[in-house]
Design an enzyme around this catalytic site. Structure first.
Site, PDB file in Angstrom:
ATOM      1  N   GLY A  56       0.920  -1.249  -0.014  1.00  0.00           N
ATOM      2  CA  GLY A  56      -0.034  -0.018   0.029  1.00  0.00           C
ATOM      3  C   GLY A  56       0.952   1.355  -0.091  1.00  0.00           C
ATOM      4  CD  GLU A  57       4.135   2.950   2.980  1.00  0.00           C
ATOM      5  OE1 GLU A  57       4.960   3.343   2.403  1.00  0.00           O
ATOM      6  OE2 GLU A  57       4.054   2.282   4.095  1.00  0.00           O
ATOM      7  N   GLY A  58       0.727   3.506  -1.774  1.00  0.00           N
ATOM      8  CA  GLY A  58       0.973   4.226  -3.361  1.00  0.00           C
ATOM      9  C   GLY A  58       2.392   3.658  -3.685  1.00  0.00           C
TER      10      GLY A  58
END
Lengths: 351, 351
Positions: free
Chosen positions: B317-319
């Site tokens: 995640g987090e981009g």
């Protein structure tokens, strides 16, 4: 200098570094394993560099070019002069590899190993021409054995010099040569003892009939020459290409200097296979950039124990896949070197 | 401002540009189709930008953060305070997304949509906190309907302002929120009418027993609330999260401004699905960065008609996946804009 002088220098990658690298990446502020392939690349980079703070920022790509006598058998969709035309396109900055190297801040070097054209002195090309293209390997050996050795040594010397002078931290190898998927499929078939039907595909885009002919040409050539699977120079001289020899030398130069080399499509993977026959320690320094559409590449990668980083349906060559994958490898190194650990960041661990 | 004000602005991507873009890429000095996915991306970029010279150089990534009441059901391997600790890690530059944004020259913006922590004014975070985390959606709706609308509008406004002021050419959306894979799987199940077993996986790394519990919690929650699959705000309010609402708003802001938005893993794909329910034209502006390990993501991508660019076994995640894929999209645009055509380069065509 001969090839033994090179292989005497190549060391095994640092197995001793593996555990420490895995521990370091597991301590970073992320669930263990959650960066997937980036973590595997980061650990391999630690082993290659024998360091827990590897870098892959200073990048260069070497495109080796050469012509192929086998084009006379109608195995390519494009005429032979496209090789020299594309080399000129590289020098003017208009090819796909120019675009991708500019974007990725990758130095680009173009080497004429055997193009059937004499380039002007001001063209900016490194000229190490062995001959004006190979012979038609359906009729005779593609080159003499000393020429095959010379092509590997030339590739080694050119890349070795740049690694040392420019302080390169990662290199990629690419190709240009109309007819060179035929040569590469033949190398992979010869090295691994598998029929051409398993290693041969459409190259620049031949139709069904030409594909059948290409497969037949490769099978017949291998039957004619009987290359020794344990002798890379024998394979290269009988069904190879000058640019493929140069690429194999470039791969060995990376391994000898303890830096990673990124293989691209089927041509560079055939070169990687030859390098690995010359010194099996060299595959420890290789990354596979991408899964090529050319089906023979998968056999070469399997033999080298490599898993492609990208799968973008590409089949252009020139090192285009390698240029893209270098960015991912650079990112993986930065994860290892720049990212905070749980303790540094004061982040709670798993419950 | 309300959500209709946004969707009134979103246009269909330029279908009329598709043929001209395909013709242009086919004229480049390479065998037709040989750059595979890069060519598809380049054509889609022409349609999104309504231009044959699209750029994706000016990049930004928006990480939306929020906490989740559902963590009280033991659906995550990490304690809730990790959300705020990781937001602080972002602000100090030590997280994976910081490393990848630095490497990719991507501006990074972190938005607190509903973290259960009050950050100091000097922390550098954009604060649009709707509440101190959602409620436990196994017991009651995650948020009130007006809060769900507010989260989407807040995400829209923040991203819209940055796109306009900074002249952004491409954005990515990322997430931070312990418990948010549970919320995302629930959104995907609710939107597509499929059971939680098909949409739910291990998040940060839960064991078999916790996975079974997570699936049961999601199925029971959907049964309890009966969210309307055609009403994105209803789904978001019942089983969503504040950061997911913010991401959906960010996606709509990209579409409204006619620029591409790169989805990351399961959380941003759940947000993309909500955006697409609010306006089905928005999926024309989306790219799927990568194939996540979280299996529910594939269902969301299928519904959005998107094929992931990368497949690196990531699930952070987090981009992080979006940051990597932006480089590939940028490269694809440069192929379209910078690469020479056969006629420009004087290269012979196919025989």
């Amino acid at each position: 200098m001969n090839i033994n002088d090179i292989t005497n220098v190549i060391k095994d990658t640092g197995r001793s570094m593996e555990k420490a690298a895995m521990d370091k990446i597991d301590g970073k502020t992320k669930p263990a394993g959650s960066l997937g392939t980036l973590e595997l690349i980061a650990v391999k980079m630690c082993m290659i560099r024998n360091s827990l703070t590897p870098n892959a920022e200073n990048k260069a790509l070497f495109v080796f070019a050469g012509d192929h006598g086998i084009t006379r058998e109608g195995v390519s969709a494009y005429p032979q002069e496209v090789t020299s035309q594309m080399v000129m396109n590289f020098m003017r900055g208009g090819a796909a590899i120019n675009v991708l190297c500019r974007q990725g801040l990758i130095g680009l070097h173009v080497i004429d190993m055997g193009v059937n054209h004499v380039f002007g002195k001001d063209a900016g090309i490194t000229v190490r021409k062995i001959a004006m293209g190979t012979k038609n390997f359906l009729m005779e050996a593609a080159m003499e054995r000393p020429e095959a050795e010379e092509s590997v040594l030339a590739g080694y010397e050119i890349v070795d010099e740049r690694i040392r002078k420019d302080g390169l931290e990662i290199i990629g190898v690419g190709d240009m040569g109309i007819g060179n998927t035929a040569s590469s499929s033949a190398i992979i078939s010869a090295a691994l003892g598998i029929g051409a039907e398993e290693t041969t595909w459409r190259g620049t885009g031949i139709d069904d009939e030409s594909l059948k002919k290409k497969i037949r040409v490769i099978d017949e050539s291998i039957k004619l020459h009987g290359p020794d699977p344990a002798d890379a120079i024998d394979i290269l001289s009988k069904v190879g290409g000058f640019e493929i020899g140069g690429m194999a030398g470039g791969v060995l130069a990376a391994a000898a200097n303890g830096i990673p080399v990124v293989l691209d499509g089927i041509i560079s993977c055939a070169a990687g296979l030859l390098a690995n026959i010359l010194d099996p320690r060299s595959s420890g320094y290789m990354f596979a950039a991408h899964r090529s559409v050319e089906k023979g590449q998968a056999h070469a990668l399997g033999a080298l124990g490599l898993v492609p980083i990208l799968d973008l349906g590409m089949r252009l060559g020139e090192g285009t896949g390698a240029a893209l994958a270098m960015g991912i490898i650079d990112a993986s190194c930065r994860i290892m070197t720049e990212m905070a650990s749980f303790s540094e960041a004061g982040v709670s661990g798993k419950k």
